[in-house]
Enzyme design. Sequence first.
Site, PDB file in Angstrom:
ATOM      1  N   ARG A   1       0.699  -1.221   0.087  1.00 32.96           N
ATOM      2  CA  ARG A   1       0.145   0.110  -0.089  1.00 32.96           C
ATOM      3  C   ARG A   1       0.791   1.314  -0.003  1.00 32.96           C
ATOM      4  NH1 ARG A   1      -3.151  -3.184   3.824  1.00 32.96           N
ATOM      5  NH2 ARG A   1      -4.742  -3.947   2.578  1.00 32.96           N
TER       6      ARG A   1
ATOM      7  N   LYS B   1       3.325  11.154 -11.123  1.00 33.81           N
ATOM      8  CA  LYS B   1       2.456  10.337 -12.096  1.00 33.81           C
ATOM      9  C   LYS B   1       3.214   9.084 -12.396  1.00 33.81           C
ATOM     10  CE  LYS B   1      -0.696  13.705 -14.557  1.00 33.81           C
ATOM     11  NZ  LYS B   1      -1.017  14.001 -15.739  1.00 33.81           N
TER      12      LYS B   1
ATOM     13  N   GLU C   1       9.297  17.303 -25.160  1.00 35.26           N
ATOM     14  CA  GLU C   1       8.683  17.768 -23.827  1.00 35.26           C
ATOM     15  C   GLU C   1       9.196  19.310 -23.328  1.00 35.26           C
ATOM     16  OE1 GLU C   1       6.102  16.456 -22.652  1.00 35.26           O
ATOM     17  OE2 GLU C   1       6.125  14.266 -22.646  1.00 35.26           O
TER      18      GLU C   1
ATOM     19  N   LYS D   1       7.891  22.593 -14.390  1.00 38.93           N
ATOM     20  CA  LYS D   1       7.147  21.513 -13.901  1.00 38.93           C
ATOM     21  C   LYS D   1       6.891  21.513 -12.535  1.00 38.93           C
ATOM     22  CE  LYS D   1       5.560  16.942 -14.498  1.00 38.93           C
ATOM     23  NZ  LYS D   1       5.742  15.878 -15.202  1.00 38.93           N
TER      24      LYS D   1
ATOM     25  N   GLU E   1      -3.930  17.195 -10.656  1.00 43.69           N
ATOM     26  CA  GLU E   1      -4.593  17.713 -12.080  1.00 43.69           C
ATOM     27  C   GLU E   1      -5.897  17.829 -12.140  1.00 43.69           C
ATOM     28  OE1 GLU E   1      -2.670  15.631 -15.591  1.00 43.69           O
ATOM     29  OE2 GLU E   1      -4.706  16.018 -16.678  1.00 43.69           O
TER      30      GLU E   1
ATOM     31  N   ARG F   1      -2.694  21.440 -14.158  1.00 46.22           N
ATOM     32  CA  ARG F   1      -1.606  20.568 -14.590  1.00 46.22           C
ATOM     33  C   ARG F   1      -2.120  19.986 -15.734  1.00 46.22           C
ATOM     34  NH1 ARG F   1       1.461  15.784 -10.739  1.00 46.22           N
ATOM     35  NH2 ARG F   1       2.535  15.055 -12.808  1.00 46.22           N
TER      36      ARG F   1
ATOM     37  N   ASN G   1      -0.462  18.396 -20.794  1.00 51.73           N
ATOM     38  CA  ASN G   1      -0.665  17.592 -21.804  1.00 51.73           C
ATOM     39  C   ASN G   1      -0.890  18.020 -23.081  1.00 51.73           C
ATOM     40  OD1 ASN G   1      -0.959  15.202 -20.378  1.00 51.73           O
ATOM     41  ND2 ASN G   1      -2.644  15.799 -19.089  1.00 51.73           N
TER      42      ASN G   1
ATOM     43  N   HIS H   1      -0.599  15.732 -26.104  1.00 49.92           N
ATOM     44  CA  HIS H   1      -0.727  14.319 -25.912  1.00 49.92           C
ATOM     45  C   HIS H   1      -1.915  13.432 -26.069  1.00 49.92           C
ATOM     46  CE1 HIS H   1       2.660  15.697 -23.389  1.00 49.92           C
ATOM     47  NE2 HIS H   1       3.084  14.422 -22.992  1.00 49.92           N
TER      48      HIS H   1
ATOM     49  N   HIS I   1      -0.963  10.132 -27.617  1.00 49.34           N
ATOM     50  CA  HIS I   1      -1.258   9.083 -27.035  1.00 49.34           C
ATOM     51  C   HIS I   1      -1.996   8.053 -28.108  1.00 49.34           C
ATOM     52  CE1 HIS I   1      -0.976  10.426 -22.389  1.00 49.34           C
ATOM     53  NE2 HIS I   1       0.064   9.947 -23.074  1.00 49.34           N
TER      54      HIS I   1
ATOM     55  N   HIS J   1       7.590   8.392 -27.414  1.00 55.16           N
ATOM     56  CA  HIS J   1       6.749   9.128 -26.607  1.00 55.16           C
ATOM     57  C   HIS J   1       6.745  10.604 -27.182  1.00 55.16           C
ATOM     58  CE1 HIS J   1       3.698  10.632 -23.716  1.00 55.16           C
ATOM     59  NE2 HIS J   1       4.816  11.623 -23.229  1.00 55.16           N
TER      60      HIS J   1
HETATM   61  P1  NAD Z   1      12.438   5.135 -22.242  1.00 54.39           P
HETATM   62  O1  NAD Z   1      12.158   5.147 -20.730  1.00 54.39           O
HETATM   63  O2  NAD Z   1      11.704   4.050 -23.120  1.00 54.39           O
HETATM   64  O3  NAD Z   1      14.025   5.436 -22.423  1.00 54.39           O
HETATM   65  C1  NAD Z   1      14.135   5.551 -23.802  1.00 54.39           C
HETATM   66  C2  NAD Z   1      15.370   4.547 -24.318  1.00 54.39           C
HETATM   67  O4  NAD Z   1      16.403   5.064 -23.762  1.00 54.39           O
HETATM   68  C3  NAD Z   1      15.253   3.362 -23.729  1.00 54.39           C
HETATM   69  O5  NAD Z   1      15.575   2.143 -24.660  1.00 54.39           O
HETATM   70  C4  NAD Z   1      16.149   3.142 -22.588  1.00 54.39           C
HETATM   71  O6  NAD Z   1      16.819   2.146 -22.208  1.00 54.39           O
HETATM   72  C5  NAD Z   1      17.307   4.072 -23.246  1.00 54.39           C
HETATM   73  N1  NAD Z   1      17.994   4.829 -22.229  1.00 54.39           N
HETATM   74  C6  NAD Z   1      17.599   5.531 -21.046  1.00 54.39           C
HETATM   75  N2  NAD Z   1      18.749   6.137 -20.367  1.00 54.39           N
HETATM   76  C7  NAD Z   1      19.779   5.835 -21.232  1.00 54.39           C
HETATM   77  C8  NAD Z   1      21.241   6.439 -21.244  1.00 54.39           C
HETATM   78  N3  NAD Z   1      21.563   7.308 -20.261  1.00 54.39           N
HETATM   79  N4  NAD Z   1      21.922   6.102 -22.290  1.00 54.39           N
HETATM   80  C9  NAD Z   1      21.421   5.067 -23.210  1.00 54.39           C
HETATM   81  N5  NAD Z   1      20.169   4.831 -23.214  1.00 54.39           N
HETATM   82  C10 NAD Z   1      19.307   5.018 -22.511  1.00 54.39           C
HETATM   83  O7  NAD Z   1      11.589   6.509 -22.690  1.00 54.39           O
HETATM   84  P2  NAD Z   1      11.547   8.022 -22.018  1.00 54.39           P
HETATM   85  O8  NAD Z   1      11.327   8.772 -23.268  1.00 54.39           O
HETATM   86  O9  NAD Z   1      12.606   8.148 -21.127  1.00 54.39           O
HETATM   87  O10 NAD Z   1      10.390   8.078 -21.474  1.00 54.39           O
HETATM   88  C11 NAD Z   1       8.899   7.814 -22.019  1.00 54.39           C
HETATM   89  C12 NAD Z   1       7.869   7.164 -21.129  1.00 54.39           C
HETATM   90  O11 NAD Z   1       7.528   8.147 -19.977  1.00 54.39           O
HETATM   91  C13 NAD Z   1       6.594   7.070 -21.749  1.00 54.39           C
HETATM   92  O12 NAD Z   1       6.158   5.824 -21.156  1.00 54.39           O
HETATM   93  C14 NAD Z   1       5.634   8.165 -21.237  1.00 54.39           C
HETATM   94  O13 NAD Z   1       4.307   7.646 -21.045  1.00 54.39           O
HETATM   95  C15 NAD Z   1       6.301   8.520 -19.860  1.00 54.39           C
HETATM   96  N6  NAD Z   1       6.108   9.830 -19.364  1.00 54.39           N
HETATM   97  C16 NAD Z   1       5.772  10.002 -18.063  1.00 54.39           C
HETATM   98  C17 NAD Z   1       5.489  11.109 -17.442  1.00 54.39           C
HETATM   99  C18 NAD Z   1       5.087  11.156 -16.009  1.00 54.39           C
HETATM  100  O14 NAD Z   1       4.751  12.532 -15.666  1.00 54.39           O
HETATM  101  N7  NAD Z   1       5.244  10.424 -15.337  1.00 54.39           N
HETATM  102  C19 NAD Z   1       5.710  12.356 -18.290  1.00 54.39           C
HETATM  103  C20 NAD Z   1       6.219  12.185 -19.576  1.00 54.39           C
HETATM  104  C21 NAD Z   1       6.307  10.926 -20.381  1.00 54.39           C
HETATM  105  N1  GLY Z   2       3.460  14.772 -18.052  1.00 46.27           N
HETATM  106  C1  GLY Z   2       2.108  15.214 -17.590  1.00 46.27           C
HETATM  107  C2  GLY Z   2       2.037  15.518 -15.982  1.00 46.27           C
HETATM  108  O1  GLY Z   2       3.131  15.271 -15.436  1.00 46.27           O
HETATM  109  O2  GLY Z   2       1.158  16.084 -15.630  1.00 46.27           O
END
Ligand code: NAD
Ligand code: GLY
Length: 360
Positions: A118, A140, A182, A224, A234, A238, A242, A245, A249, A262
């Site tokens: 939890r 998030k 972003e 942010k 949100e 917030r 998006n 997005h 998405h 993404h």
């Molecule tokens: P990812 O986590 O898939 O990383 C991209 C690629 O880079 C992967 O292959 C990873 O293994 C590689 N990688 C990571 N660090 C590395 C490094 N230092 N050197 C070499 N390779 C490296 O993608 P991302 O773009 O980091 O994240 C996208 C995800 O984040 C999506 O799922 C999206 O929905 C999510 N997201 C979440 C939020 C939130 O607020 N929680 C906001 C934006 C995006």
């Molecule tokens: N990436 C969208 C949020 O954090 O609200």
Amino acid sequence: MKTLHVELGDRRYPIHIGPGLLERPDLLRPHIPGQQALVVSNATVAPLYLDRARAALAGLRHEAVILPDGERYKTLETLNDIFTALLSHRFDRDCTLIALGGGVIGDMAGFAAACYQRGVHFIQIPTTLLAQVDSSVGGKTAVNHPLGKNMIGAFHQPRCVLADTDTLATLPDRELGAGLAEVIKYGLIRDLPFLEWLESHIERLLARETAALSEAIERSCRNKAAIVAADERETGERALLNLGHTFGHAIETGVGYGEWLHGEAVAAGMCLAADLSARLGWLRWEQVERVRALLARAGLPLEPPPALTTDDFLRLMAVDKKVRDGRLRLILLRDLGRGVIAGAVDPQRLRETLEAARRE
Ligand code: NAD
Ligand code: GLY
């Protein structure tokens, strides 16, 4: 090193940004209350950075779980591997999960931390530009469902974010570009001076100049952190984060998770949002061109994939966390640097935007 804070009262936490932070146990240890830490990483990042991260945990009981790499593994099934690791090591409610990787790892480790017994402690060590400027901040967490992106998740804030800018040296170019989408988003929704700065520094960012990257990360995180502090769950502003997005998405789900990054889907989505804003008379067409020109210079796609029809888009966009009572809400632009939440978008204008993009 620069340190910002996300101001959430007694859950206030620091975002440290700078080089060499993986070698700084003094930054990490104060945020690990118990004696047990599980590092969650993936098969690409672990060989590069896991040893350094674990060295900072000396003296604690620390374990690691290495997940397969990729958006297509951001699932409930992969999440279960984290729970299996926690249970098989008999980790208790005072343990800390540490996400070492990009946004996929951060979102999954965070969701596991929100659910395990939890709720346990959580730390973010983001290693992609996208994760350093966006996903590691704000709490998030989620996994994808075949029918909708990030549809299963929770809000769960980290206790600390450690953005070691040295890790960006190994990031593939395509991933760097996806992170820039972003970054540009913050300029478009609320920070015109930052947008102008990006227009004059985009080539330096692509060339990975340290000073430029650090400034872009800091200014993004500042934006942010301010939004999250004002609207953690949100209920209002917030949602501006998006921009692009809802379209993005739909692209990610429609073409299959991992086909488009993404950030790439968000870039094409922001072009669609700018186009629609112009059709509603809120943005001038030369401003739309300005948005597209900056995204193009960052090497990002401006058009959605041709395989997705307008009807595909409308069907996929109906599965969005901003939908209320069956009504789509979109983030659009009233001006450059001024995002708005649009609750009653004329469906005809939306169709025109989607159809115009398919003709490009
Ligand atoms: P990812 O986590 O898939 O990383 C991209 C690629 O880079 C992967 O292959 C990873 O293994 C590689 N990688 C990571 N660090 C590395 C490094 N230092 N050197 C070499 N390779 C490296 O993608 P991302 O773009 O980091 O994240 C996208 C995800 O984040 C999506 O799922 C999206 O929905 C999510 N997201 C979440 C939020 C939130 O607020 N929680 C906001 C934006 C995006
Ligand atoms: N990436 C969208 C949020 O954090 O609200």
